[in-house]
Design a protein around this motif. Structure first.
Motif, mmCIF file in Angstrom:
data_model
loop_
_atom_site.group_PDB
_atom_site.id
_atom_site.type_symbol
_atom_site.label_atom_id
_atom_site.label_comp_id
_atom_site.label_asym_id
_atom_site.label_seq_id
_atom_site.Cartn_x
_atom_site.Cartn_y
_atom_site.Cartn_z
ATOM 1 N N PHE A 173 0.816 -1.278 -0.010
ATOM 2 C CA PHE A 173 0.000 0.016 0.034
ATOM 3 C C PHE A 173 0.898 1.431 0.055
ATOM 4 N N GLU B 128 -9.423 7.059 12.567
ATOM 5 C CA GLU B 128 -9.650 5.787 13.205
ATOM 6 C C GLU B 128 -8.232 5.111 13.730
ATOM 7 N N ARG C 140 -7.327 -6.581 14.173
ATOM 8 C CA ARG C 140 -8.758 -6.576 14.518
ATOM 9 C C ARG C 140 -9.604 -7.216 13.347
ATOM 10 N N ASP D 229 -11.120 -11.376 8.921
ATOM 11 C CA ASP D 229 -10.931 -12.089 7.488
ATOM 12 C C ASP D 229 -9.591 -11.851 6.551
ATOM 13 N N PHE D 230 -8.645 -11.032 7.219
ATOM 14 C CA PHE D 230 -7.697 -10.538 6.602
ATOM 15 C C PHE D 230 -6.628 -11.860 6.113
ATOM 16 N N VAL E 132 -10.765 -15.613 17.082
ATOM 17 C CA VAL E 132 -10.887 -14.569 16.323
ATOM 18 C C VAL E 132 -11.825 -13.612 16.614
ATOM 19 N N THR F 60 -11.457 -9.484 18.131
ATOM 20 C CA THR F 60 -11.573 -8.313 17.470
ATOM 21 C C THR F 60 -12.609 -7.520 18.012
ATOM 22 N N ILE G 254 -15.779 0.202 15.852
ATOM 23 C CA ILE G 254 -14.605 1.150 15.876
ATOM 24 C C ILE G 254 -13.841 0.570 14.628
ATOM 25 N N GLY G 255 -13.350 1.317 13.831
ATOM 26 C CA GLY G 255 -12.284 1.071 12.675
ATOM 27 C C GLY G 255 -12.926 0.749 11.673
ATOM 28 N N ASN G 256 -14.160 0.944 11.268
ATOM 29 C CA ASN G 256 -14.861 0.451 10.206
ATOM 30 C C ASN G 256 -14.485 0.673 8.919
ATOM 31 N N TYR G 257 -14.257 1.950 8.709
ATOM 32 C CA TYR G 257 -13.618 2.302 7.327
ATOM 33 C C TYR G 257 -12.093 2.064 7.194
ATOM 34 N N SER G 258 -11.387 2.023 8.022
ATOM 35 C CA SER G 258 -9.837 1.557 7.803
ATOM 36 C C SER G 258 -9.922 -0.098 7.491
ATOM 37 N N LEU G 259 -10.921 -0.710 8.376
ATOM 38 C CA LEU G 259 -10.851 -2.150 7.906
ATOM 39 C C LEU G 259 -11.530 -2.391 6.549
ATOM 40 N N PHE H 27 -8.191 -1.351 4.414
ATOM 41 C CA PHE H 27 -7.126 -2.198 4.612
ATOM 42 C C PHE H 27 -7.225 -3.687 4.176
ATOM 43 N N THR H 28 -8.414 -3.937 4.756
ATOM 44 C CA THR H 28 -8.604 -5.518 4.367
ATOM 45 C C THR H 28 -9.545 -6.098 3.628
ATOM 46 N N ARG I 42 -20.077 -11.746 6.098
ATOM 47 C CA ARG I 42 -18.689 -12.195 6.540
ATOM 48 C C ARG I 42 -18.427 -13.294 6.839
ATOM 49 N N SER I 43 -17.460 -13.751 6.499
ATOM 50 C CA SER I 43 -17.001 -15.197 6.391
ATOM 51 C C SER I 43 -16.453 -15.863 7.708
ATOM 52 N N THR I 44 -15.641 -15.008 8.667
ATOM 53 C CA THR I 44 -15.220 -15.622 9.950
ATOM 54 C C THR I 44 -16.125 -15.524 11.042
ATOM 55 N N LYS J 159 -2.168 1.655 24.467
ATOM 56 C CA LYS J 159 -2.789 2.621 23.353
ATOM 57 C C LYS J 159 -2.647 4.051 23.858
#
Lengths: 189, 686
Positions: free
Chosen positions: A113, A157, A177, A180-181, B260, B264, B269-274, B277-278, B559-561, B661
């Motif tokens: 990235f 975030e 977190r 699925d990654f 898992v 998590t 929280i962190g919805n957009y980043s997730l 990024f993933t 969502r799979s997991t 944190k």
């Protein structure tokens, strides 16, 4: 197909097994696929570099929007032109294999990235990434205002130390977190 | 902090020319990048190599370096291993051989991985959610097959041997002669189509076979020597062990998914980043799948951004409108409850009718026998459709809607099976009232059921078979025609309807329902796991064909997991229901006098105390001790202590994460403060 002349010897095979996350069958399959892409006169030679255009013809990488970045990250060529030797290819498959750890995958994802290679994900990196993710066509690209809102949200975030960029640890924290990654960061031949 | 660092150049075109890893090269002027390039090879793991060997060196392949570098590190490690002595090198060798063993086991299991290529293709084209359904199906196939091997080994094989060895059962003299009447297979001229009728309803020649409980004998197989095999005891223990074994498999599989899902934690929280990024699935193959995935990600981002904007702009609802919304929701909930209740009543009536009129012949008789299955399937099909329409009116947020729909469907399926079992029970035991005239003689309803266990087994067999037939019928009669209509006849209607989507949750619930039926019936029909294995294999191929031919990939993915965890939780509910049924049959209802391995016992469980006294003295005393209070109370206290320890550990980890944190945030602020100070001092100096 030239498979007999360019077969891996046992020592190399066990060494690759130790240095990568691939199983024996996967390494042999990778060797076959790589040799199949070599031009006729180079079959059987070792340490040959395949240019990026050839690698990108593989069906697994062809339509991936990040394919060029992937080649650049794993390439060890001096002017980083994205060409891969067989060992680079194995490194690539190892990072994307089923058995690779979350740390390795997140490390390489970060490097993929990071388009400007400065060690952090700044606003331009994030914008380029989102454009690649949603595609270039008109009906799937975000307009400027939406993009700005999205980047602000992402930074809010994930940027814990508030320096305006996402570094490797912050990235790995977000990735950890996601359930699925590990299963989605996978390329299997 | 990050100045102009040059990138270590490694690997070049000349074979055999390797550079030592620590040689740094001059910055290459040919590079067209002006940004400071981060040196990825200056990894903190490097310092560990030089520092003391306090812990085992990290596994080389977990280091994110190019192959050349890893090879060099490995050579260094090997040289160091040759030099060091004693416990160090022994420990290192042990870890190395353990890793090699793990790798060999993994490669061995690679061969046995069933349907690997198909699953990969499905995942690449339709996404992780659909793939998780097929992975779940594969898990159930393997579970059923292993269970069948268990049952075959401990129950069917000895019974086979015993049967071929000779005599049938002997009869104790009791006064319950009317209870002993049982003729499962009346010989005589059999009309040809009756063969199929018997096959489909489990009567006739099928009843008088290893398929059902009634065929097994109650004597212990005695060989020439002292070898004796207590078949009834084996039957009971195999059934119990089968349940325990399934529970262990499910919990083991839940373990990874649960870890898992718990780690998590807060999803909001962190919805957009997730997503960013993933979100990308690197297994996507082909242009079509890629474009679809891109559309999918765009859709998710759009929806979230839109919701955020609406939330910001919308004024809070006036109190009147809130009240109106809540009353609407309560009303819809009651309507949904009413629908489900109607379905239950229908099943109850259908089962009673079917059991009372079950002795008609021909096609009508077959229809009546299958009536409970038909009503259950229709209910399971119609009620979720109606509930979906209700959900549209309820206006919950999308994620809550999905959860609510799933819960309703789960309740419907499992409780309808429970209603069926309850109805059967009330028929067999005259609703629990053993003084009624039908049940008074043999303490179960002898008039209707000479061998009630076999009847229950037959009912479960019919449910399983009907499920499979309905799936195949739907495939042929609904899904293929729908695709042909949509593809070849372009009209507004066909465009509105479109090709169907593969809806994962309802398909998974179908699997859970089928498995619960098999668990309930396994005690009464030992071959049922084998039939279920074959059924699920056929189902796999049917669903795969319909997926690739008839379905379009869904825009909103599943969502799979977390969903794998949810599937296993629902499967556990089904297991619990079957367990309740089994325990009740074992411990309360009187076994049939006329058939089966448990005749002449008051309950099936009674065989255990009887055989218990034939064990040796020492074993008896040991088992008594285990059951006594002197052992169980300390054990209970110990498990409480262990559980408290783990809970405390988990809360401590959570707190230290929060603290770290906060520390990171502080350090970031410190860094910015220092940078500002440096700038100020520079300006002052100038």
């Amino acid at each position: 197909m030239g498979s007999t002349s360019s077969q891996l010897d046992k020592d190399a095979l066990s060494e690759y097994q130790e240095l990568t996350f691939l199983t024996k069958q996967e390494i042999i399959l990778a060797h076959e696929r790589f040799s199949a892409m070599l031009p006729q006169e180079y079959k059987g030679a070792t340490n040959i570099r395949l240019p990026m255009e050839k690698i990108l013809e593989m069906p697994e990488l062809k339509s991936n929007p990040f394919n060029k970045r992937i080649c650049h990250v794993f390439s060890t060529s001096q002017p980083n032109d994205g060409s891969l030797t067989f060992e680079d290819f194995l490194d690539l498959l190892s990072a994307f294999s089923e058995a690779a750890t979350m740390e390795i995958k997140s490390h390489y994802a970060f490097r993929i990235f990071d388009s400007d290679n400065d060690g952090t994900l700044g606003r331009e990196d994030l914008e380029k990434m989102v454009t690649l993710l949603t595609g270039d066509s008109k009906d799937t690209s975000l307009n400027g205002e939406e993009m700005g809102q999205l980047i602000n949200n992402i930074l809010e975030e994930s940027d814990i130390d508030k320096d305006g960029t996402v570094n490797l640890s912050e990235f790995q924290h977000v990735i950890s977190r996601s359930p699925d990654f590990v299963s989605s960061f996978k390329i299997v031949l | 902090m990050i100045g102009e660092l040059e990138r270590q150049g490694l690997g070049n075109d000349f074979p055999g020319d390797q550079e030592p890893p620590r040689l740094r090269r001059a910055p290459s002027r040919a590079s067209d990048r002006n940004y400071p390039r981060y040196d990825w090879s200056a990894d903190p793991a490097e310092e560990e190599d030089g520092a003391g060997n306090a812990e085992a060196p990290p596994e080389i392949r977990t280091l994110p370096w190019p192959m050349e570098r890893k090879r060099a590190v490995r050579q260094v490690q090997q040289m160091r291993a040759h030099v060091s002595f004693g416990a160090e090198s022994w420990r290192r060798n042990k870890t190395k051989s353990l890793r090699k063993l793990q790798q060999n086991v993994r490669e061995f299991l690679y061969f046995f991985s069933l349907w690997r290529k198909s699953l990969q293709k499905i995942g690449g084209n339709f996404g992780g959610g659909v793939k998780s359904y097929f992975v779940f199906l594969r898990f159930l196939v393997v579970l059923n097959f292993v269970s069948f091997l268990l049952i075959a080994g401990f129950v069917i094989a000895p019974s086979l041997v015993r049967r071929s060895a000779g005599t049938g059962g002997f009869v104790n003299s009791t006064d319950k002669e009317s209870c002993l009447v049982y003729d499962p297979n009346p010989q005589g001229l059999v009309v040809f189509y009756e063969f199929f009728l018997h096959l489909l309803s489990g009567t006739g020649f099928m009843e008088d076979s290893f398929m059902f409980y009634g065929y097994y004998n109650n004597n212990t197989a005695v060989e020439d020597g002292s070898l004796s095999y207590n078949i009834p005891l084996a039957y009971l223990f195999t059934a119990a062990f089968y349940f325990a074994f399934c529970l262990c498999c499910i919990i083991a599989r839940m373990g990874t998914a649960a870890r898992v899902a718990v780690a998590t934690g807060g999803r909001a929280i962190g919805n957009y980043s997730l997503i960013v990024f993933t979100g990308w699935d690197y297994g996507c193959l082909g242009d079509r799948a890629t474009k679809l995935k891109q559309k999918n990600i765009y859709y998710r981002l759009q929806v979230d951004l839109e919701e955020e904007r609406i939330k910001k702009r919308a004024a809070s609802l006036t109190p009147w409108r809130k009240v109106a919304l809540y009353t609407l929701r309560v009303l819809m909930f009651l309507i949904a409850l009413g629908l489900i209740g109607t379905a239950f009543y229908g099943i109850f009536e259908a089962t009673k009718f079917s059991q009372e009129n079950g002795d008609r012949f021909g096609i009508l008789g077959l229809f009546i026998e299958y009536l409970p299955s038909i009503v259950i399937t229709t209910g399971n099909f119609l009620v979720p459709l109606l509930c979906d329409q209700i959900a549209l009116l309820e206006k919950y947020s999308p994620s809550i809607t999905v959860v609510v729909a799933l819960l309703r469907a789960v309740v419907l399926r499992l409780v309808s099976l429970g209603i069926l079992l309850f109805t059967l029970w009330s028929q067999i035991t005259c609703s629990g009232d053993l003084e009624k005239e039908d049940c008074g003689n043999c303490s179960y309803n002898n008039k209707k059921y000479q061998c009630w266990e076999t009847s229950v087994g037959q009912e479960m067999y019919k449910l399983t078979l009907f499920d499979l037939l309905v799936t195949i019928a739907l495939l042929v009669l609904v899904e293929f025609p729908r695709r042909m209509v949509v593809d070849n006849w372009s009209s507004k209607l066909s465009q509105l309807v479109g090709r169907q989507e593969f809806v994962v949750p309802s398909n998974v619930l179908g699997l859970v329902y089928g498995q619960t039926v098999v668990w309930t019936g396994a005690l009464f029909c030992p071959l049922l796991p084998l039939i279920n294995t074959i059924k699920f294999v056929i189902l796999f191929y049917c669903k795969k064909i319909t997926l690739f031919c008839n379905c379009r990939p869904a825009l909103k993915t599943f969502r799979s997991t977390t969903s794998t965890f949810f599937f296993l939780v629902v499967l556990l509910f089904g297991w619990g229901l079957a367990l309740v049924a089994m325990i009740y049959s074992l411990a309360v209802i009187h076994p049939s006098y006329a058939c089966g391995p448990f005749r002449f016992f008051t309950t099936m469980w009674a065989i255990v105390p009887n055989s218990f006294y034939s064990l040796s003295e020492v074993t008896q005393e040991f088992l008594f001790f285990i059951g006594s209070q002197a052992f169980s109370i300390p054990l209970f206290a110990l498990s409480c202590v262990v559980m408290c320890y783990f809970i405390a550990l988990a809360s401590i980890y959570g707190r230290s994460v929060a603290m770290l944190k906060a520390q990171l945030k502080l350090e970031g602020q410190d860094k910015q403060f220092l940078v500002k100070q440096i700038e100020k001092m520079k300006r002052n100096n100038i």
